[in-house]
Design a protein around this motif. Sequence first.
Motif, PDB file in Angstrom:
ATOM      1  N   VAL B 222       0.818  -0.973   0.010  1.00  0.00           N
ATOM      2  CA  VAL B 222      -0.009   0.288   0.026  1.00  0.00           C
ATOM      3  C   VAL B 222       0.615   1.424  -0.367  1.00  0.00           C
ATOM      4  O   VAL B 222       0.557   2.193  -0.293  1.00  0.00           O
ATOM      5  N   ASP B 223       2.224   1.008   1.007  1.00  0.00           N
ATOM      6  CA  ASP B 223       2.856   2.629   0.703  1.00  0.00           C
ATOM      7  C   ASP B 223       3.046   2.159  -0.660  1.00  0.00           C
ATOM      8  O   ASP B 223       3.488   3.221  -1.569  1.00  0.00           O
ATOM      9  N   ARG B 224       4.024   0.968  -1.601  1.00  0.00           N
ATOM     10  CA  ARG B 224       3.764   1.419  -3.564  1.00  0.00           C
ATOM     11  C   ARG B 224       3.207   1.680  -4.045  1.00  0.00           C
ATOM     12  O   ARG B 224       3.340   2.329  -5.059  1.00  0.00           O
ATOM     13  N   ASP B 225       1.585   1.590  -3.175  1.00  0.00           N
ATOM     14  CA  ASP B 225       0.565   2.300  -4.942  1.00  0.00           C
ATOM     15  C   ASP B 225       1.136   3.961  -4.415  1.00  0.00           C
ATOM     16  O   ASP B 225       0.300   4.188  -5.526  1.00  0.00           O
ATOM     17  N   GLN B 226       1.082   4.304  -2.676  1.00  0.00           N
ATOM     18  CA  GLN B 226       0.372   5.415  -2.846  1.00  0.00           C
ATOM     19  C   GLN B 226       1.779   6.341  -3.313  1.00  0.00           C
ATOM     20  O   GLN B 226       1.607   7.463  -4.358  1.00  0.00           O
ATOM     21  N   VAL B 227       3.471   5.448  -3.886  1.00  0.00           N
ATOM     22  CA  VAL B 227       4.612   6.707  -3.737  1.00  0.00           C
ATOM     23  C   VAL B 227       4.573   6.497  -4.482  1.00  0.00           C
ATOM     24  O   VAL B 227       4.474   7.544  -5.614  1.00  0.00           O
ATOM     25  N   ALA B 228       3.831   5.359  -5.703  1.00  0.00           N
ATOM     26  CA  ALA B 228       3.731   5.167  -7.339  1.00  0.00           C
ATOM     27  C   ALA B 228       3.042   6.626  -8.153  1.00  0.00           C
ATOM     28  O   ALA B 228       3.383   6.536  -8.663  1.00  0.00           O
ATOM     29  N   ALA B 229       1.823   6.617  -7.266  1.00  0.00           N
ATOM     30  CA  ALA B 229       0.740   7.146  -7.620  1.00  0.00           C
ATOM     31  C   ALA B 229       1.912   9.011  -8.022  1.00  0.00           C
ATOM     32  O   ALA B 229       0.711   9.982  -8.163  1.00  0.00           O
ATOM     33  N   CYS B 230       1.748   9.484  -6.308  1.00  0.00           N
ATOM     34  CA  CYS B 230       2.705  10.635  -6.317  1.00  0.00           C
ATOM     35  C   CYS B 230       3.904  11.087  -7.061  1.00  0.00           C
ATOM     36  O   CYS B 230       4.025  12.088  -7.733  1.00  0.00           O
ATOM     37  N   LEU B 231       4.697   9.777  -6.986  1.00  0.00           N
ATOM     38  CA  LEU B 231       5.673   9.717  -8.900  1.00  0.00           C
ATOM     39  C   LEU B 231       5.041   9.655  -9.891  1.00  0.00           C
ATOM     40  O   LEU B 231       6.108  10.015 -10.804  1.00  0.00           O
ATOM     41  N   ASP B 232       3.385   9.416  -9.743  1.00  0.00           N
ATOM     42  CA  ASP B 232       3.440   9.740 -11.364  1.00  0.00           C
ATOM     43  C   ASP B 232       4.292   8.212 -11.996  1.00  0.00           C
ATOM     44  O   ASP B 232       4.979   8.231 -13.676  1.00  0.00           O
ATOM     45  N   LEU B 233       4.920   6.824 -11.436  1.00  0.00           N
ATOM     46  CA  LEU B 233       5.451   5.687 -11.873  1.00  0.00           C
ATOM     47  C   LEU B 233       4.871   5.005 -11.666  1.00  0.00           C
ATOM     48  O   LEU B 233       3.390   4.578 -10.637  1.00  0.00           O
ATOM     49  N   PRO B 234       4.647   4.127 -13.145  1.00  0.00           N
ATOM     50  CA  PRO B 234       3.883   2.396 -13.047  1.00  0.00           C
ATOM     51  C   PRO B 234       4.375   1.857 -11.662  1.00  0.00           C
ATOM     52  O   PRO B 234       5.722   1.885 -11.150  1.00  0.00           O
ATOM     53  N   HIS B 235       3.855   1.155 -11.695  1.00  0.00           N
ATOM     54  CA  HIS B 235       3.866   0.006  -9.978  1.00  0.00           C
ATOM     55  C   HIS B 235       5.703  -0.379  -9.714  1.00  0.00           C
ATOM     56  O   HIS B 235       6.872  -0.298  -8.771  1.00  0.00           O
ATOM     57  N   GLU B 236       5.860  -0.741 -11.189  1.00  0.00           N
ATOM     58  CA  GLU B 236       6.872  -1.686 -11.405  1.00  0.00           C
ATOM     59  C   GLU B 236       7.834  -0.829 -10.986  1.00  0.00           C
ATOM     60  O   GLU B 236       9.224  -1.773 -11.490  1.00  0.00           O
ATOM     61  N   LYS B 237       8.192   0.197 -11.280  1.00  0.00           N
ATOM     62  CA  LYS B 237       8.884   0.809 -11.435  1.00  0.00           C
ATOM     63  C   LYS B 237       9.232   1.798 -10.322  1.00  0.00           C
ATOM     64  O   LYS B 237      10.538   2.810  -9.417  1.00  0.00           O
ATOM     65  N   VAL B 238       8.850   1.383  -8.918  1.00  0.00           N
ATOM     66  CA  VAL B 238       8.512   1.137  -7.720  1.00  0.00           C
ATOM     67  C   VAL B 238       9.189   0.070  -6.320  1.00  0.00           C
ATOM     68  O   VAL B 238       7.751  -0.076  -6.205  1.00  0.00           O
ATOM     69  N   ARG B 239      10.591   0.200  -6.542  1.00  0.00           N
ATOM     70  CA  ARG B 239      10.415  -1.167  -5.715  1.00  0.00           C
ATOM     71  C   ARG B 239      10.535  -1.347  -4.161  1.00  0.00           C
ATOM     72  O   ARG B 239      11.850  -0.306  -4.077  1.00  0.00           O
ATOM     73  N   LEU B 240       9.811  -1.487  -3.191  1.00  0.00           N
ATOM     74  CA  LEU B 240       9.745  -1.339  -2.009  1.00  0.00           C
ATOM     75  C   LEU B 240      10.334  -2.460  -1.209  1.00  0.00           C
ATOM     76  O   LEU B 240       9.927  -3.738  -1.633  1.00  0.00           O
ATOM     77  N   THR B 241      11.481  -2.682  -0.659  1.00  0.00           N
ATOM     78  CA  THR B 241      11.953  -3.819   0.672  1.00  0.00           C
ATOM     79  C   THR B 241      12.166  -2.954   1.628  1.00  0.00           C
ATOM     80  O   THR B 241      12.357  -1.659   2.229  1.00  0.00           O
ATOM     81  N   LEU B 242      11.456  -4.353   2.471  1.00  0.00           N
ATOM     82  CA  LEU B 242      11.675  -3.702   4.370  1.00  0.00           C
ATOM     83  C   LEU B 242      13.012  -3.705   4.735  1.00  0.00           C
ATOM     84  O   LEU B 242      13.831  -4.703   4.462  1.00  0.00           O
ATOM     85  N   ALA B 243      12.919  -2.911   5.361  1.00  0.00           N
ATOM     86  CA  ALA B 243      14.658  -2.265   6.035  1.00  0.00           C
ATOM     87  C   ALA B 243      14.099  -3.089   7.212  1.00  0.00           C
ATOM     88  O   ALA B 243      12.778  -2.367   8.006  1.00  0.00           O
ATOM     89  N   GLY B 244      15.234  -2.615   8.195  1.00  0.00           N
ATOM     90  CA  GLY B 244      14.557  -3.163   9.512  1.00  0.00           C
ATOM     91  C   GLY B 244      14.335  -2.705  10.774  1.00  0.00           C
ATOM     92  O   GLY B 244      14.074  -1.158  10.432  1.00  0.00           O
TER      93      GLY B 244
END
Lengths: 163, 771, 294
Positions: B222-244
């Motif tokens: 859900v972070d990814r979806d919101q970030v991608a919308a704000c960046l105007d990027l497709p989902h596959e260009k915004v990749r989230l990895t969980l940091a500790g």
Amino acid sequence: MTNESGFSLSVNGRSRSVVDALPGESLLFVLRERLGLAGSKNACEEGECGSCTVRLDDETVCSCLVLAEAAAGRQVMTIEGLGSEGDLSDVQQAFLDAGAVQCGFCTPGLLMAIDALLENDPDPDDLTVREAISGNLCRCTGYGRILDAVDRAAEARQAEATP
Amino acid sequence: MTVVETGAETDDGTSVGPRIGENAPRPDGVPKVTGDFAFSSDLHHDRMLWGATLRSPHAAARIGGIDTSPALAMNGVHAVLTHADVPGSPTYGLEHRDQPVLAGDVVRYEGEPVAVVAADHPDTARRALAAIHVDWQPTEPLVDPALAETADPIHPDGNVIRRIHLRHGDQAAAQRDDLVSVEGTYEVGMQDQAFLGPESGMAVPDEDGGVDLYVATQWLHVDRDQVAACLDLPHEKVRLTLAGVGGAFGAREDLSLHVHLCLLALRTGRPVKMSYGREESFHGHVHRHPARMWYRHHATTDGDLVRVEAHLLLDGGAYASSSGAVIANATCFAAGPYMVPSVEIEGVVVRTDNPPCGAMRGFGAVQTCFAHEAQMDRLAAALDMDPVALRLRNALEPGDRLATGQVITGTLPVAEVIRACADHPSAAVGSDEPMARPGGAGRTADAEHVVRGEAVAVGFKNLMFSEGFDDSSAARCVLHHGVATITCACAEVGQGFVTLARQIAGEVLGVNEIVLAPVETTSIGSAGSTSASRQTWMSGGAVQLACETVRRELLAGLATTHGLPIDDLVLVDGRVRSLSGDLDLSLAELTAEPVEADVVHRHAPTSTLDADGQGDAHVSFAVSAHRAIVDVDPDLGLVKVVELTTSQDVGRVLHPLQALGQLEGGAAQGVGLAVMEEVQVANGRIRNASFTDYLIPTALDMPPLEVAALIEQPEPGAPFGAKGIGEPPSISSTAAVAAAVRDATGLDLPRVPVRPSDICLVANPESGEAA
Amino acid sequence: MPVTIAISIDDACASLDAHPGALVLAGGTDLMVEVNRGVRRIDHVVAVDRIPELRGWSIEGDHDPVHGQVLRLGAGTTCADLAEPALASLVPALAQAARTVGSPQIRNAATLGGNLATASPAGDTLPVLAALDAEVELRSTDGTRRLPLDEFVTGVKANALNPGELITAIRVRVLDGPQEFLKVGTRNAMVIAVTSLALVVDRPGRTVRVALGSVAPVPLRATEAEVLMAERLDFEGLTTPEPELVNRFSELVADAARPIDDHRSSAAYRTHAVGVLARRAILRAFSGPVPEPA
């Protein structure tokens, strides 16, 4: 203004040189960002949480409140010096056995505080332990498993001392 | 106290894999005790820049203009961005996209981000923020939630975020003159999650215009979806990895620095790291909603509840966040785990210029538990009845109807939980040590200054997301050379899902080697949020389903090959054996070619609430009880919680030590809310945004927690029957501590946290004189 | 070099002289909080935490049966040092106050001189030093001067240090009589004082001295309350005073407070609380009659 001449710190028995530090950098910042020792944590940077606890010439202190350059020539011991995988200290092992680790952010500071406590008082009573770790905030555990870990570590250390 | 032993080894010392019900070791335990575990604030890249955020000093203001040029001109400053630099959606939000990434023409709370910078050093970044000129035109903030409905809207979406008017049963049921009625008004202050690991992360740009974001969060997709919308990027260009993740408790469900980091990284072409300080963290995430609650309970003289009426007003602050779900919980569970034939609850959550509020452990139910339990005690007093007996008399049971009209079809051992807690013998003793008395290290109290009180409270909440939300979790299991690799995007925030996932895989597949793949968004679908006590059920269920699918496929093939019934085959310690004894094969050899399964796990569907707040909106429920014993120094108003006893409806215990850790940790947050924790907001501004002044319990504040019972009644549909256990400990503990302080002092204490002056500077009903 | 690590008092004073505006760094527990928050910038620092002369304590001069001996406490004495039994037996209220400062980690670093230099209204050792009529010793390249505490602490986080001056020691009398320090905070440990009270008894001098913390810009002495008690108490037997006298004492102490409302508490609560602390402190100190020596 950078400190071009740099300074050196003795960390976990090794001399480490620090260059390009800006004036005012804390020991915590230098350990984490310049020396690659990120085990000491940055939860408040005002001395209220204990997550950055290190030993400075044997005394536990908050490394966020130590001016890095002013620690030159003193002995710094961090969580990285307490024990490593395959060679865990008794307190580290006790934390694992007792279930005292959750998110783990407070863990290094607590380990440093408890290690120092047991060094000075091998058999502390409950209130002594609570006071000794009262400067180490934990938000996950409610301290129950941590207190159990202290008991386990104290027992292990006493068993070690009396073969 | 339950005796628990770690069970990683068998009697003969051989290592076995993790199994359900055992104290399996945490896979992240060793790196967490050695300092090697990489939290989000530990990320480092040789080429990285440091990001920092300029925040509004005003609770409400218009922005006449922003001049970033002095900051941009500084040596070491690589980017200064404002709202004009947000390429996509200018706003984001969990339920409504109503919150600006960077404020443009107006700010609605103190601390709202208006600009971000990237620089070569945190100190450079800080000085750059100071060099940005903002033409602030402060306006009068709307800070009283009671005035929000009638005030001019402070946001295009209006000032009422959500209103629920729940009506159940005969609305005229209390129009009799033979009922006992009690009425009260209660308040809960704003609590902070106060996780120890501050908001932090790193964004790394790639060559194709995309970005990798390493961040501590509760819900990657859900972070990814919101970030991608704000960046105007497709989902596959915004990749989230969980940091500790250094704790969460609800505070990481909303975006904080996510979009800012990505904007800076994409603009500078370099990795950018951000790490909030503690003060900034108080401004950088949502808090627990402050609540004002009016209640009236009606009961027969025998103590049967007839009707509960309540009006709940929650302050949502400037933006919606998850306020809609919070007010739904508050409203649905406003009467507690009691059978009430007639209910009318109006729940409203409003928008103000106060700090935004949203998810925090027990959301909505914490606030109303404090109120409904105070009402139950008040009713018991009015009826001259034992408060525990009153609760038992009205305890909900499976088959009963909730205030929402929903029939409880799963397990709900309310009476068992209450009885176990109330009947448990207390181990509390008085201590002669002054430090053990109220006032602690300040040594203010002598033994004769202390009075003791005791009380029981009961908490009630739904598990998982409600109201028709299409909730799911995806998981993959790959069994290869006898090693199970589990992929699931469930965010480990400290609760120990990583341990449970391995236990579940070990239990289903009988394997000892289980690897958890990195948690990120490209390789698997959403696991949903690590919140609402949902991950054991949802992602635990997904892992179980994935492993069972692999197991079935493997065994079905073998059954065919060997002409055996599939039920004759079992997976034990890395081998496939037949119960009839003919077959004993190495799983490692059988899976030389990988066997894998991709699954999406869903719970039974729920429905929305209708206009009367009625509907089968919830999946499952849990109940907990706490008994608090407190010592109070009435003259100084100081409190020491001496002992907590708890019992909880858990379905099934999957990991005894981790369960205990949840119970103890949740109770600590409840104790904090009862006696010390409050984000103090004056005219929209936080007065105590530090760990110096926002106080959370230390080891000298937390009493021992006695676990009277973990009531194990397996919940249908849940993995191994296990209910989520994270939230209930935070729900009934606050109410119990507050009630015990009432018992000790004889005061009403309608507000938490109970402040010293609430105890010692009010008229004392016993002495009849004002202090 | 922006940091000078001084190894002697003369060395420190010379550095302060050579670098006008340099900050003195002792335990760092106050200074570094401001540095970390970016509200204090470091240009030059003189670190004084490795000056042996500054650490430790000594008894000065001959035994004076009337006024008591003079205890000289090095400004670099840490709060942990102050709580050590040998020193605690000489100035028990100071030891108790030191034990309430921050956390164990803070107490290992924080110094008495630092608490004075910060001069916070909530400085835990300050009420004790005020009650003990402490004298502050200051050194610079121009020489040494001594100031009584009430002349040294001049306001909220303000003191009488001149540029180039270093706090080198604090002198107090070792008193014959009970001492109490009580501190109210809304947490059982690691908490800033909402209010605090120090009470020391000088039996030969037949005085009770009371000082209050966190109820005014500077530590306050409750002089009217002291005068009342000097006339009425049994300093030989430490007999428990009559309730009416305790009440009056408590009222006078509360009257002396000049607190404000802030995020830690209200003025009304602080006034009330110091009254309660006064009552408890006097009853702890005067809990006699004291048995005759055997």
